[in-house]
Design an enzyme around this catalytic site. Structure first.
Site, PDB file in Angstrom:
ATOM      1  N   SER B 123      -6.048  68.067  91.512  1.00  0.00           N
ATOM      2  CA  SER B 123      -6.913  68.598  90.465  1.00  0.00           C
ATOM      3  C   SER B 123      -6.917  70.138  90.489  1.00  0.00           C
ATOM      4  O   SER B 123      -5.880  70.749  90.286  1.00  0.00           O
ATOM      5  CB  SER B 123      -8.316  68.013  90.667  1.00  0.00           C
ATOM      6  OG  SER B 123      -9.014  68.031  89.472  1.00  0.00           O
ATOM      7  N   LYS B 175     -30.327  71.221  72.823  1.00  0.00           N
ATOM      8  CA  LYS B 175     -30.719  72.085  73.936  1.00  0.00           C
ATOM      9  C   LYS B 175     -30.883  71.310  75.252  1.00  0.00           C
ATOM     10  O   LYS B 175     -30.706  71.849  76.331  1.00  0.00           O
ATOM     11  CB  LYS B 175     -32.035  72.814  73.572  1.00  0.00           C
ATOM     12  CG  LYS B 175     -32.421  73.939  74.513  1.00  0.00           C
ATOM     13  CD  LYS B 175     -31.397  75.039  74.544  1.00  0.00           C
ATOM     14  CE  LYS B 175     -31.726  76.064  75.616  1.00  0.00           C
ATOM     15  NZ  LYS B 175     -30.584  76.928  75.907  1.00  0.00           N
TER      16      LYS B 175
END
Lengths: 197, 297
Positions: B123, B175
């Site tokens: 990764s 949000k």
């Protein structure tokens, strides 16, 4: 008390030494020793700062300019430490008188000055840790020095004012609590105001 | 007598420290037996979960130390090549990007960078390796895992059982996106998928650029489904150049830098023994931690 005995006593036999110093009150010699420790700290810090500047600043001229101001930083450090020592000793004297009815102004000045001497080892250990690549060990030693200095200051207050350890801790911590109070209040106000954003 | 002796030792110690302070520069640290001026290979270690913040403790590889070491390698004239020793399961995409950019600068300065994979270079660890000139891996090294993941935790059911209810006042519909107190909405899922997709594209571009001429872009995309592979498998597919250990990679760095004879090796971000010991205590608990960190891959 000779200066060598004074230094040895503060480092290795603090209780007996502070007890004697509280009575003899050799203020000039104590301030002299502590001033030397402050100058030593300032010089070592200047060395560390100068060494780190070389890799932190992009231009040699900037490094040179910052290096030229080292003496000013050192001077300010010594003067500020002396001023703080005087003020905090005065506060401790007042607190001792107000809270427990005991006072020994000259004794407190003498012992508080000498109790600050081991703090000079902190930057020395930092430098050695950097040079020997043993940063973690140096941080542990610096923490040890800080705790040692703290204990010495409480012992100095205890022996100078002839009170028990708990009372000495109360006197020692009160100015810090008073200084922290506005910060704590500020944090509470900020947290409270976040809800309105 | 004893007092004078001890006081004398303390004073001598202080004078010694003063002399050291006057002569010290940070580059002295860890130089050991290095002969100043002779060509050297700088070794930079990337060990642990990659994080933009944080230090070497607790099995994390903080990028600040790694980038500083790469900068030093770029600036120091005696360092002619860099060996990146990677032992990392990945971590934050930003951390890998930051290190990758610093590697690009070292290469742009004309200094070759060789990656040597240890146990794991998957990764983010592979992202960094792909930025190097050449990649060395051991046959059993775990590598690959090209992909991006973000994981959200939903404890709504648990909170309901405990009688805990969260009241949210927000300025916009998204949000509190990713809140652990409720299910994710389809719109929010789409936004997060786009986000993951964008970082995935950046990862692919980095691998395609770094491995240009060694593996075709379509082959990278075929392998970039998150799978892990051994070093040997990765070499067959073109994600790794050569099978070899740390010393083989060191030798290759010496060749690329045209250093004659035995090279000097400078460890640029070596942790001190105590740090290594402390890291070892907590490192085992951080294996596979990358899957839990939001926006890690």
């Amino acid at each position: 008390m000779p200066i060598t005995d004074m230094l040895y006593g503060v480092l290795f036999r603090p209780v007996a030494t502070f007890g004697r110093l509280a009575e003899e009150k050799p203020l000039a010699r104590a301030v002299g020793v502590w001033s030397l420790a402050l100058v030593f700290t300032a010089l070592v810090n200047a060395g560390i700062f100068r060494g780190q500047l070389g890799s932190a600043l992009p231009f040699p001229a900037l490094t040179q300019a910052a290096s030229n101001l080292m003496w000013l930083y050192g001077l300010m450090y010594v003067l500020f430490s002396l001023a703080l020592w005087f003020v905090i000793s005065a506060v401790y004297t007042v607190l001792g008188e107000l809270l427990f009815g005991v006072a020994n102004g000259r004794g407190i000045l003498t012992c508080m000055a000498l109790a600050g001497v081991p703090a000079a080892f902190g930057p020395a250990f930092y430098l050695l840790g950097e040079v020997l690549s043993l940063q973690s060990l140096s941080w542990l030693l610096m923490l040890g020095v800080s705790l040692w200095t703290l204990v010495l200051k409480i012992l100095a207050l205890r022996e100078t004012l002839d009170i028990d350890t708990a009372r000495a801790v109360v006197i020692w911590i009160l100015p810090y609590l008073a200084a922290a109070l506005p910060v704590i209040l500020g944090v509470i106000v900020v947290i409270a105001s976040i809800g309105t954003l | 007598m004893k007092q004078k002796l001890v006081t004398g030792i303390v004073i001598i110690f202080c004078l010694g420290v003063l002399v050291l302070a006057a002569r010290w520069t940070p580059s002295d640290a860890g130089k050991g037996k290095i002969k100043v001026g002779q060509p050297a290979i700088g070794v930079v270690k990337v060990e642990g979960v990659l994080m933009s913040s944080g230090g070497t403790y607790g099995g994390t590889a903080g990028t600040a130390d790694i980038m500083q070491a790469l900068q030093e390698a770029r600036k120091r004239e005696d360092i002619k090549a860099v060996l990146l020793r990677i032992d990392s399961p990945g971590g934050s995409a930003v951390a890998a990007q930051e290190v990758g950019e610093e590697i690009d600068r070292v290469r742009a300065a004309g200094k070759p960078v060789v990656a040597s994979m240890g146990d794991v270079a998957a990764s983010g660890g592979y992202w960094i390796a792909a930025s190097c000139d050449e990649i060395y891996a051991n046959p059993a090294t775990t590598t690959g895992s090209i992909g991006v993941i973000t994981e959200l935790l939903n404890v709504q059911g648990l909170f309901e059982k405990l009688g805990i209810r969260s009241e949210v006042i927000k300025s916009g519909p998204y949000k509190d996106m990713g809140s652990m107190n409720r299910e994710i909405t389809p719109e929010e899922r789409q936004i997060l998928e786009d986000l993951v997709g964008d970082v995935y594209q950046q990862f692919l571009e980095q691998v395609e650029t770094g491995r240009k001429g060694k593996i075709k872009p379509e082959e990278v995309r075929a392998l970039a489904d998150g799978r892990v592979m051994t070093g040997k498998q990765a070499q067959k597919s073109g994600l790794v150049d050569t099978m070899g250990n740390y010393y083989d990679a060191l030798d290759r760095a010496r060749e690329l830098a045209h250093i004659e004879g035995e090279p000097q090796v400078v460890e640029l971000n070596s942790a001190d023994p105590l740090t290594r010991l402390l890291s070892r205590f907590s490192a085992s608990s951080l294996v596979n931690n990358n899957t839990r960190v939001p926006m890690a891959y």
